[in-house]
Scaffold this active site. Structure first.
Site, mmCIF file in Angstrom:
data_model
loop_
_atom_site.group_PDB
_atom_site.id
_atom_site.type_symbol
_atom_site.label_atom_id
_atom_site.label_comp_id
_atom_site.label_asym_id
_atom_site.label_seq_id
_atom_site.Cartn_x
_atom_site.Cartn_y
_atom_site.Cartn_z
ATOM 1 N N ASP A 1 0.848 -1.192 0.000
ATOM 2 C CA ASP A 1 0.000 0.000 0.000
ATOM 3 C C ASP A 1 0.885 1.245 0.000
ATOM 4 O O ASP A 1 1.870 1.317 0.747
ATOM 5 C CB ASP A 1 -0.901 -0.027 1.239
ATOM 6 C CG ASP A 1 -1.969 1.052 1.184
ATOM 7 O OD1 ASP A 1 -2.967 0.848 0.473
ATOM 8 O OD2 ASP A 1 -1.793 2.103 1.846
ATOM 9 N N ASN B 1 -2.364 12.763 -3.416
ATOM 10 C CA ASN B 1 -3.335 13.258 -4.402
ATOM 11 C C ASN B 1 -3.801 14.674 -4.060
ATOM 12 O O ASN B 1 -3.958 15.513 -4.940
ATOM 13 C CB ASN B 1 -4.551 12.334 -4.460
ATOM 14 C CG ASN B 1 -4.331 11.171 -5.412
ATOM 15 O OD1 ASN B 1 -3.532 11.256 -6.332
ATOM 16 N ND2 ASN B 1 -5.042 10.087 -5.187
ATOM 17 N N HIS C 1 -4.746 14.518 -8.958
ATOM 18 C CA HIS C 1 -4.989 13.111 -9.294
ATOM 19 C C HIS C 1 -4.283 12.684 -10.570
ATOM 20 O O HIS C 1 -3.963 11.506 -10.746
ATOM 21 C CB HIS C 1 -6.486 12.838 -9.393
ATOM 22 C CG HIS C 1 -7.129 12.756 -8.048
ATOM 23 N ND1 HIS C 1 -7.368 11.550 -7.425
ATOM 24 C CD2 HIS C 1 -7.520 13.708 -7.184
ATOM 25 C CE1 HIS C 1 -7.896 11.781 -6.243
ATOM 26 N NE2 HIS C 1 -8.008 13.083 -6.074
ATOM 27 N N ASP D 1 -2.027 9.393 -10.598
ATOM 28 C CA ASP D 1 -2.115 8.277 -11.545
ATOM 29 C C ASP D 1 -0.740 7.919 -12.107
ATOM 30 O O ASP D 1 -0.374 6.759 -12.217
ATOM 31 C CB ASP D 1 -3.052 8.644 -12.711
ATOM 32 C CG ASP D 1 -4.521 8.570 -12.290
ATOM 33 O OD1 ASP D 1 -4.786 8.130 -11.145
ATOM 34 O OD2 ASP D 1 -5.387 8.946 -13.097
ATOM 35 N N GLU E 1 -4.661 2.355 -4.402
ATOM 36 C CA GLU E 1 -3.202 2.389 -4.298
ATOM 37 C C GLU E 1 -2.664 1.097 -3.688
ATOM 38 O O GLU E 1 -1.610 1.082 -3.087
ATOM 39 C CB GLU E 1 -2.760 3.615 -3.504
ATOM 40 C CG GLU E 1 -3.136 3.621 -2.025
ATOM 41 C CD GLU E 1 -4.525 4.218 -1.761
ATOM 42 O OE1 GLU E 1 -5.390 4.216 -2.661
ATOM 43 O OE2 GLU E 1 -4.730 4.683 -0.611
#
Ligand SMILES: [Mg+2]
Length: 303
Positions: A172, A180, A185, A189, A216
């Site tokens: 994680d 973010n 965002h 990504d 994630e």
């Protein structure tokens, strides 16, 4: 009969709403919203296929609306096109970094709006189709959740037949929500893609397998690998990701982006379940997070 795709149009000026609705209504079902709040409410309830979003609006502007859309799992995948009178390159860049798929300047050209809407709906459809048939995650282009489920079952059975250890890690990204929030965002990504690449590069043997489990979170499956070996690989991956030196100024554990990994190993038998292996790895991940993140924690072989 095909059901029309739904487009949510958000603009604080009635005139713009009317023009865009007229333009789109022949081919699409048009949903209108005249404020940011209304847009969020309608987007969550009616899950449109695409959103045309004005930036300059009183109270809640388009950037804030986009951020909120990306926070909500129900709306985060919906493509957003900004339509705005803000024409600066920084405005466009800001919108794209926040995760908008396109940017159209006002006064807009009706034919161009229609063409772009059509392109983005098509990309979205193809992406969904690819995900469903190719077992690949659309963003990172590594295997997806469903692909992992199939591989996990296969490797479990194989390990049981051969009485060999099977190791499973769950990874994680640390403070990814903050990431973010800080960088947008679009950057988020890109970073997930980089993480996927680093994991893949660190898994050297052909049987090793990684997938994006969701958000994630990534999973790593290492057949014929005991707890000691798997722990070493996990530590290597943690270090490799931090060594990429991806800035994360809002992380409490490093100036760079880091990850936590929890893992477990078992020689499968009739008495153990896949669930137990997964849950044990998940508990280790939780403990790694509690212990300060930025680390790999591996459970000794489950007996
Ligand atoms: Mg406006």
């Amino acid at each position: 009969m095909s059901i029309k795709q739904r487009i949510l149009v958000v603009d604080d000026e009635r005139f713009n709403l009317t023009v865009l609705a007229e333009l789109l209504k022949a081919d699409y079902t048009v949903i209108l919203a005249k404020s940011g709040e209304q847009a969020l409410e309608r987007a969550a309830k009616q899950t449109p296929d695409l959103i045309l979003l004005d930036i300059m609006m009183p109270e809640m502007d388009g950037y804030q609306v986009l951020k909120a859309l990306k926070m909500n799992p129900a709306t985060r995948e919906v493509p957003v096109i900004f339509i705005t009178a803000l024409r600066g390159e920084e405005d466009e860049e800001k919108g794209l970094l926040l995760g908008a798929v396109d940017y159209i300047a006002k006064p807009f050209h009706p034919a161009i709006v229609l063409a772009r809407v059509k392109i983005h709906l098509k990309i979205m459809r193809q992406r969904r189709l690819l995900e469903s048939i190719a077992l690949l995650d659309g963003l990172t282009e590594i295997p997806n959740h469903r692909s992992f489920d199939e591989r996990f079952t296969l490797e479990w059975q194989r390990a049981m037949r051969n009485k060999e250890p099977l190791s499973l890690g769950i990874l994680d990204v640390d403070y990814f929500k903050q990431y973010n929030d800080t960088y947008g965002h679009g950057k988020g990504d890109k970073t997930l893609k980089a993480v996927a690449k680093t994991i893949t590069r660190r898994l050297k043997r052909p049987a090793d397998f990684t997938a994006r489990y969701g958000g994630e979170e990534f999973v790593i499956l290492m057949p014929r690998t005991d707890a000691e070996g798997a722990r070493r690989v996990a530590e290597t991956i943690c270090k490799a990701i931090e060594d990429e030196q991806i800035d994360h100024c809002n992380s409490s554990v490093s100036q760079w982006l880091t990850v936590s990994i929890g893992g477990a190993t078992v020689v499968p038998s009739q008495n153990e379940s896949k669930r137990l292996l997964f849950d044990t790895a998940d508990t280790m991940l939780y403990t790694a997070k509690e212990n300060g993140r930025r680390q790999a924690l591996w459970h000794d072989e489950i007996r």
